[in-house]
Motif scaffolding. Structure first.
Motif, mmCIF file in Angstrom:
data_model
loop_
_atom_site.group_PDB
_atom_site.id
_atom_site.type_symbol
_atom_site.label_atom_id
_atom_site.label_comp_id
_atom_site.label_asym_id
_atom_site.label_seq_id
_atom_site.Cartn_x
_atom_site.Cartn_y
_atom_site.Cartn_z
ATOM 1 N N THR A 1 0.799 -1.221 0.000
ATOM 2 C CA THR A 1 0.000 0.000 0.000
ATOM 3 C C THR A 1 0.837 1.279 0.000
ATOM 4 O O THR A 1 0.391 2.309 -0.495
ATOM 5 N N ASN A 2 2.020 1.253 0.599
ATOM 6 C CA ASN A 2 2.814 2.479 0.656
ATOM 7 C C ASN A 2 4.295 2.158 0.800
ATOM 8 O O ASN A 2 4.700 0.998 0.936
ATOM 9 N N ALA A 3 5.109 3.197 0.805
ATOM 10 C CA ALA A 3 6.565 3.041 0.786
ATOM 11 C C ALA A 3 7.103 2.385 2.044
ATOM 12 O O ALA A 3 8.243 1.894 2.053
ATOM 13 N N ASN A 4 6.358 2.343 3.131
ATOM 14 C CA ASN A 4 6.822 1.702 4.354
ATOM 15 C C ASN A 4 7.057 0.207 4.165
ATOM 16 O O ASN A 4 7.755 -0.425 4.960
ATOM 17 N N TYR A 5 6.454 -0.379 3.120
ATOM 18 C CA TYR A 5 6.545 -1.820 2.908
ATOM 19 C C TYR A 5 7.441 -2.182 1.720
ATOM 20 O O TYR A 5 7.420 -3.322 1.257
ATOM 21 N N LEU A 6 8.241 -1.244 1.256
ATOM 22 C CA LEU A 6 9.058 -1.519 0.069
ATOM 23 C C LEU A 6 10.129 -2.580 0.334
ATOM 24 O O LEU A 6 10.445 -3.385 -0.553
ATOM 25 N N ASP A 7 10.683 -2.615 1.540
ATOM 26 C CA ASP A 7 11.678 -3.648 1.842
ATOM 27 C C ASP A 7 11.045 -5.037 1.778
ATOM 28 O O ASP A 7 11.629 -5.983 1.233
ATOM 29 N N ALA A 8 9.832 -5.161 2.333
ATOM 30 C CA ALA A 8 9.123 -6.444 2.265
ATOM 31 C C ALA A 8 8.765 -6.785 0.825
ATOM 32 O O ALA A 8 8.808 -7.956 0.426
ATOM 33 N N LEU A 9 8.435 -5.767 0.032
ATOM 34 C CA LEU A 9 8.119 -6.002 -1.376
ATOM 35 C C LEU A 9 9.339 -6.535 -2.122
ATOM 36 O O LEU A 9 9.239 -7.507 -2.885
ATOM 37 N N ARG A 10 10.487 -5.934 -1.906
ATOM 38 C CA ARG A 10 11.703 -6.352 -2.616
ATOM 39 C C ARG A 10 12.080 -7.799 -2.281
ATOM 40 O O ARG A 10 12.648 -8.510 -3.112
ATOM 41 N N ALA A 11 11.754 -8.231 -1.052
ATOM 42 C CA ALA A 11 12.150 -9.564 -0.600
ATOM 43 C C ALA A 11 11.062 -10.619 -0.789
ATOM 44 O O ALA A 11 11.299 -11.795 -0.507
ATOM 45 N N THR A 12 9.901 -10.240 -1.273
ATOM 46 C CA THR A 12 8.791 -11.184 -1.322
ATOM 47 C C THR A 12 9.015 -12.305 -2.328
ATOM 48 O O THR A 12 9.676 -12.126 -3.359
ATOM 49 N N ARG A 13 8.426 -13.470 -2.010
ATOM 50 C CA ARG A 13 8.435 -14.615 -2.923
ATOM 51 C C ARG A 13 7.047 -14.850 -3.503
ATOM 52 O O ARG A 13 6.753 -15.920 -4.043
ATOM 53 N N ALA A 14 6.173 -13.861 -3.403
ATOM 54 C CA ALA A 14 4.803 -14.002 -3.895
ATOM 55 C C ALA A 14 4.769 -14.230 -5.397
ATOM 56 O O ALA A 14 5.650 -13.759 -6.137
ATOM 57 N N GLY A 15 3.721 -14.941 -5.845
ATOM 58 C CA GLY A 15 3.540 -15.131 -7.274
ATOM 59 C C GLY A 15 3.096 -13.868 -7.970
ATOM 60 O O GLY A 15 3.358 -13.668 -9.160
ATOM 61 N N ALA A 16 2.439 -12.975 -7.226
ATOM 62 C CA ALA A 16 1.978 -11.705 -7.782
ATOM 63 C C ALA A 16 1.736 -10.733 -6.639
ATOM 64 O O ALA A 16 1.514 -11.138 -5.494
#
Length: 353
Positions: free
Chosen positions: A44-59
């Motif tokens: 939802t916002n920039a606070n979660y960008l580190d988690a986004l970069r490391a995610t293994r999600a399919g989408a």
């Protein structure tokens, strides 16, 4: 849970642009940190960008400005959280019980049931009740005389709806909701004669798509009606007093109380544990932060707040003492202002000349 839905199909249901593999199969939702190749997450916002970069999600559902940080297939949308709600509903469709009336339910002779209605165990429907098509009434619910429920409305369990109430379409009432109890009306008698109950003769009218959280209460009107317009959402343990009107699409968080005869505008957002006094009004698009106390009418849209933030107890004690001294401090300042504004002896002699 779904056995697997292609990213392209999910994108179509939220009008998203796919960047990556549109054929990836998604079977569940998950937080970015816990997601695997079969899961979809959202950022939802920039606070979660580190988690986004490391995610293994399919989408992942993201905004366009976060696309460079996404290591997997992206569904680009304007509001990832809003889109997530639709995707989660697609992957986890609600299971509807078989239509029918449970043998322990008690229905008055003149109750009218629509098509494909579900009536659960120990439900009581009193005289003149009308239940719209595809309604679901869960265990232990009690519907008072001459009350009408609109189509696709769902009462999850132990819900009470009082007499003569009007409930719109697609309304959801969570366990323990009470709609149409008497409002708090008592008249003080002379001397020690005590309080006399004032009959509560109005109804509760709920518009379409209203959602009432667990143990929320909406009192019937004293003379007119208590009205929640279409799309109103109330969290758990919210109390709405008699003759209140809540405008369309307003959302109210838990433990908030609204005293009688107050009007709240459309598209308002009211934080938890807010207290709103009676016989006032709030304009459309007012936002009240949590624990706000509202004692007067608010005529203009915008954000309002009144609570003090948490602070160390030693500082809080000092500030509390100083708060009790504000009145005397104010009076001293007024006296000093008056003395400084008064002309001195030299000025008075010049005036005399």
């Amino acid at each position: 849970m779904s056995e697997g839905v292609a990213v392209q199909d999910l994108a179509e249901c939220v009008e998203a642009e796919v960047v990556g593999n549109a054929d990836t199969l998604i079977s569940r939702v998950a937080a970015l940190s816990d997601a695997g190749p079969d899961a979809i997450g959202f950022c939802t916002n920039a606070n979660y960008l580190d988690a986004l970069r490391a995610t293994r999600a399919g989408a992942v559902l993201i905004r366009r400005e976060h696309l460079e940080a996404c290591p997997t297939t992206a569904l680009v949308v304007d509001d990832p959280y809003y889109a997530y709600a639709a995707v989660a509903a697609r992957l986890y469709p609600a299971k509807r019980p078989a239509a029918g009336v449970h043998p322990t339910a008690v229905l008055a002779d003149d109750v009218v049931l629509g098509d494909d209605v579900v009536i659960g165990p120990h439900v009581v429907l009193e005289a003149g009740v009308q239940v719209g098509d595809r309604c679901q009434i869960g265990p232990g619910c009690h519907i008072g005389v001459q009350t009408r429920l609109g189509e696709d409305t769902e009462l999850l369990g132990r819900v009470t709806v009082g007499a003569h109430c009007e409930v719109g379409k697609r309304v959801v009432m969570h366990p323990g909701v009470v709609v149409g109890a008497d409002g708090f009306g008592f008249a003080k008698g002379p001397g020690d004669s005590g309080w006399r109950k004032v009959p509560q003769l109005g109804r509760v009218v709920l518009g379409d798509d209203v959602d009432l959280g667990a143990n929320t209460t909406v009192d019937r009107g004293a003379i007119g009606d208590t009205v929640l317009e279409e799309g109103v959402k109330l969290d758990n343990q919210v109390h709405i007093g008699h003759n209140v009107r809540v405008g369309a699409r307003t959302i109210i968080a838990g433990n908030t109380v609204v005293a009688g005869s107050t009007t709240i505008g459309c598209d308002c957002m009211i934080g938890g544990s807010t207290a709103i006094t009676g016989h006032i009004s709030l304009a459309d698009e007012v936002m009240l932060m949590g624990m706000t106390g509202v004692t007067g009418t608010i005529d203009e849209s915008g954000a309002y707040a009144s609570p003090l933030p948490a602070q160390p107890i030693s500082k809080w004690r000092r500030n509390t003492v100083r708060f009790t001294q504000l009145d005397s401090l104010f009076r001293r300042v007024k006296k000093l202002e008056a003395a400084s504004a008064a002309p001195g002896p030299a000025a008075r002699r010049q005036d005399d000349d």
